[in-house]
Design a protein around this motif. Structure first.
Motif, PDB file in Angstrom:
ATOM      1  N   GLN A  32      64.572 -10.648  -9.624  1.00  0.00           N
ATOM      2  CA  GLN A  32      65.082  -9.404  -9.037  1.00  0.00           C
ATOM      3  C   GLN A  32      65.716  -8.529 -10.112  1.00  0.00           C
ATOM      4  OE1 GLN A  32      63.993  -8.489  -6.489  1.00  0.00           O
ATOM      5  NE2 GLN A  32      64.676  -9.485  -4.623  1.00  0.00           N
ATOM      6  N   ARG A  33      66.441  -9.154 -11.031  1.00  0.00           N
ATOM      7  CA  ARG A  33      67.089  -8.391 -12.100  1.00  0.00           C
ATOM      8  C   ARG A  33      66.040  -7.744 -12.994  1.00  0.00           C
ATOM      9  NH1 ARG A  33      72.206  -8.092 -14.698  1.00  0.00           N
ATOM     10  NH2 ARG A  33      71.947  -7.705 -16.921  1.00  0.00           N
ATOM     11  N   LEU A  34      64.957  -8.482 -13.268  1.00  0.00           N
ATOM     12  CA  LEU A  34      63.872  -7.943 -14.096  1.00  0.00           C
ATOM     13  C   LEU A  34      63.240  -6.733 -13.408  1.00  0.00           C
ATOM     14  CD1 LEU A  34      62.032  -8.113 -16.574  1.00  0.00           C
ATOM     15  CD2 LEU A  34      60.583  -9.676 -15.271  1.00  0.00           C
ATOM     16  N   LYS A  35      63.011  -6.841 -12.105  1.00  0.00           N
ATOM     17  CA  LYS A  35      62.448  -5.713 -11.356  1.00  0.00           C
ATOM     18  C   LYS A  35      63.369  -4.497 -11.425  1.00  0.00           C
ATOM     19  CE  LYS A  35      59.742  -8.072  -7.807  1.00  0.00           C
ATOM     20  NZ  LYS A  35      59.634  -8.305  -6.366  1.00  0.00           N
ATOM     21  N   ALA A  36      64.670  -4.737 -11.236  1.00  0.00           N
ATOM     22  CA  ALA A  36      65.627  -3.639 -11.275  1.00  0.00           C
ATOM     23  C   ALA A  36      65.642  -2.972 -12.640  1.00  0.00           C
ATOM     24  CB  ALA A  36      67.020  -4.148 -10.918  1.00  0.00           C
ATOM     25  N   GLU A  37      65.570  -3.757 -13.689  1.00  0.00           N
ATOM     26  CA  GLU A  37      65.537  -3.210 -15.057  1.00  0.00           C
ATOM     27  C   GLU A  37      64.259  -2.412 -15.292  1.00  0.00           C
ATOM     28  OE1 GLU A  37      67.923  -3.145 -17.362  1.00  0.00           O
ATOM     29  OE2 GLU A  37      69.254  -4.208 -15.987  1.00  0.00           O
ATOM     30  N   TRP A  58      62.450  -0.831 -13.013  1.00  0.00           N
ATOM     31  CA  TRP A  58      62.553   0.426 -12.273  1.00  0.00           C
ATOM     32  C   TRP A  58      63.449   1.418 -12.997  1.00  0.00           C
ATOM     33  CZ3 TRP A  58      63.476  -2.857  -7.371  1.00  0.00           C
ATOM     34  CH2 TRP A  58      62.247  -3.175  -6.789  1.00  0.00           C
ATOM     35  N   GLN A  59      64.548   0.908 -13.567  1.00  0.00           N
ATOM     36  CA  GLN A  59      65.480   1.783 -14.262  1.00  0.00           C
ATOM     37  C   GLN A  59      64.854   2.340 -15.536  1.00  0.00           C
ATOM     38  OE1 GLN A  59      69.185  -0.078 -15.202  1.00  0.00           O
ATOM     39  NE2 GLN A  59      70.198   1.856 -15.639  1.00  0.00           N
TER      40      GLN A  59
END
Length: 130
Positions: A2-7, A9-10
């Motif tokens: 999830q953190r990788l996805k958020a990064e 997207w950012q």
């Protein structure tokens, strides 16, 4: 993960949700009241109570309203001084105009759409909201 996805997207300036999803949630939040999702009446014209949209709306907050608008569940019309709310003896409230139409076509009898109970129109009482 999830953190990788958020990064990702950012970094790529892509929102995690589509614009349609964001707009839909915003609209449902504006319409959602404490009465929504209680009965989930399939004949209701409330978008929040729609079987598909209610799955999205269940996790959304309620709308913050300072002034309420009464809406007839029979017709979806706004109840106001020209179409006052009327209470049947069983406690359900509907607008005056559809009840008058129903009484005119049923020999003075009105039927509650929710319960099927029949009453004489003279037993229906005007509701005063303060």
């Amino acid at each position: 993960a999830q953190r990788l996805k958020a990064e990702m997207w950012q970094v790529s300036f892509v929102a995690p949700q589509s614009q349609l999803s964001i707009a839909l949630q915003a609209g449902l939040t504006c319409l959602k009241s404490t009465q929504c999702l209680e009965n989930r009446d399939p004949s209701s014209k409330c978008p929040v109570c729609h079987p598909i949209l209610s799955q999205i709306a269940v996790m959304l907050p309620y709308a913050n309203r300072r002034n309420s608008t009464l809406v007839c569940t029979m017709t979806g019309e706004i109840m106001n001084e020209n179409n006052a709310p009327m209470a049947l003896p069983n406690g359900y409230v509907y607008a005056t105009v559809p009840l008058q139409r129903m009484a005119a076509s049923n020999l003075g009898q009105v039927e509650c759409p929710r319960t099927g109970d029949s009453y004489d129109f003279s037993d229906v009482r005007k509701v005063f909201v303060s």
